[in-house]
Design a protein around this motif. Structure first.
Motif, short mmCIF file in Angstrom:
data_model
loop_
_atom_site.label_atom_id
_atom_site.label_comp_id
_atom_site.label_asym_id
_atom_site.label_seq_id
_atom_site.Cartn_x
_atom_site.Cartn_y
_atom_site.Cartn_z
N SER A 186 5.53 3.75 -1.29
CA SER A 186 6.04 2.99 -0.16
C SER A 186 5.09 1.83 0.09
O SER A 186 3.89 1.96 -0.10
CB SER A 186 6.09 3.86 1.09
OG SER A 186 6.94 4.96 0.89
N GLN A 187 5.64 0.72 0.51
CA GLN A 187 4.79 -0.39 0.90
C GLN A 187 4.69 -0.42 2.42
O GLN A 187 5.68 -0.22 3.11
CB GLN A 187 5.34 -1.71 0.37
CG GLN A 187 5.14 -1.83 -1.12
CD GLN A 187 5.40 -3.24 -1.62
OE1 GLN A 187 6.17 -3.98 -1.05
NE2 GLN A 187 4.73 -3.60 -2.70
N GLY B 149 9.14 0.20 -6.85
CA GLY B 149 9.17 1.36 -5.96
C GLY B 149 8.50 2.58 -6.54
O GLY B 149 8.45 3.64 -5.92
N SER C 192 6.90 7.84 -6.76
CA SER C 192 7.43 6.82 -5.87
C SER C 192 6.34 6.37 -4.90
O SER C 192 5.41 7.13 -4.59
CB SER C 192 8.64 7.34 -5.10
OG SER C 192 8.28 8.42 -4.29
#
Length: 153
Positions: free
Chosen positions: A126-127, A63, A124
């Motif tokens: 995001s996928q 993440g 961080s």
């Protein structure tokens, strides 16, 4: 307001012994300095690129990613920057962190052991899950499909 903190495991390799761990130069720095883990020094000639070891292995949590960015002083004063800037370290990479430096000046530049050569930020991510569709509902914007300099100089 202070940002969030995450723990990241780090291991020094034998050629990184004696070097500082990546650290923030000031209390409000976004990036941590990375150090050259060279045995002695390397010369980066004009328009040459070198992969410089840092002597560390890190375990970035899922993440998150590591972003390797240039140091502004090296770029402004000496024309030394990172070729693939920003470089990305994925959370599943467990090899040595290395920095791909390039010399954009017309003078050779000497990189010595313990020189600060780049900075690392842990961010961080995001996928994305793509929604493949035949009908695309486009929300109009001022820019629309214009690009490559369309928003001004």
């Amino acid at each position: 307001m202070q940002g969030s903190q995450i723990k990241v495991e780090i291991k020094k390799l034998s050629h990184g012994e004696g070097l500082p761990l990546p650290c923030y130069a000031t209390t409000q720095s976004a990036g941590m300095d990375l150090y050259a883990a060279l045995n002695d020094f390397a010369v980066l000639n004009p328009l040459e690129r070198l992969l410089i070891p840092t002597g560390i292995v890190i375990a970035i949590p899922n993440g998150f990613e590591g972003q390797i960015r240039p140091r502004s002083g090296l770029a402004a004063k000496h024309g030394i920057t990172i070729l693939n800037s920003p470089g990305t370290i994925d959370s599943d990479y467990r090899g040595e962190v290395k920095v791909c430096l390039i010399n954009l000046s017309n003078q050779p530049y000497k990189i010595k052991r313990e020189d600060r050569i780049a900075q690392i930020l842990i961010s961080s991510v995001s996928q994305v899950i793509w929604n493949d569709t035949k009908e695309f509902c486009i929300e109009e914007t001022d820019r629309s499909a214009e690009g490559f300099g369309s928003s001004g100089k």
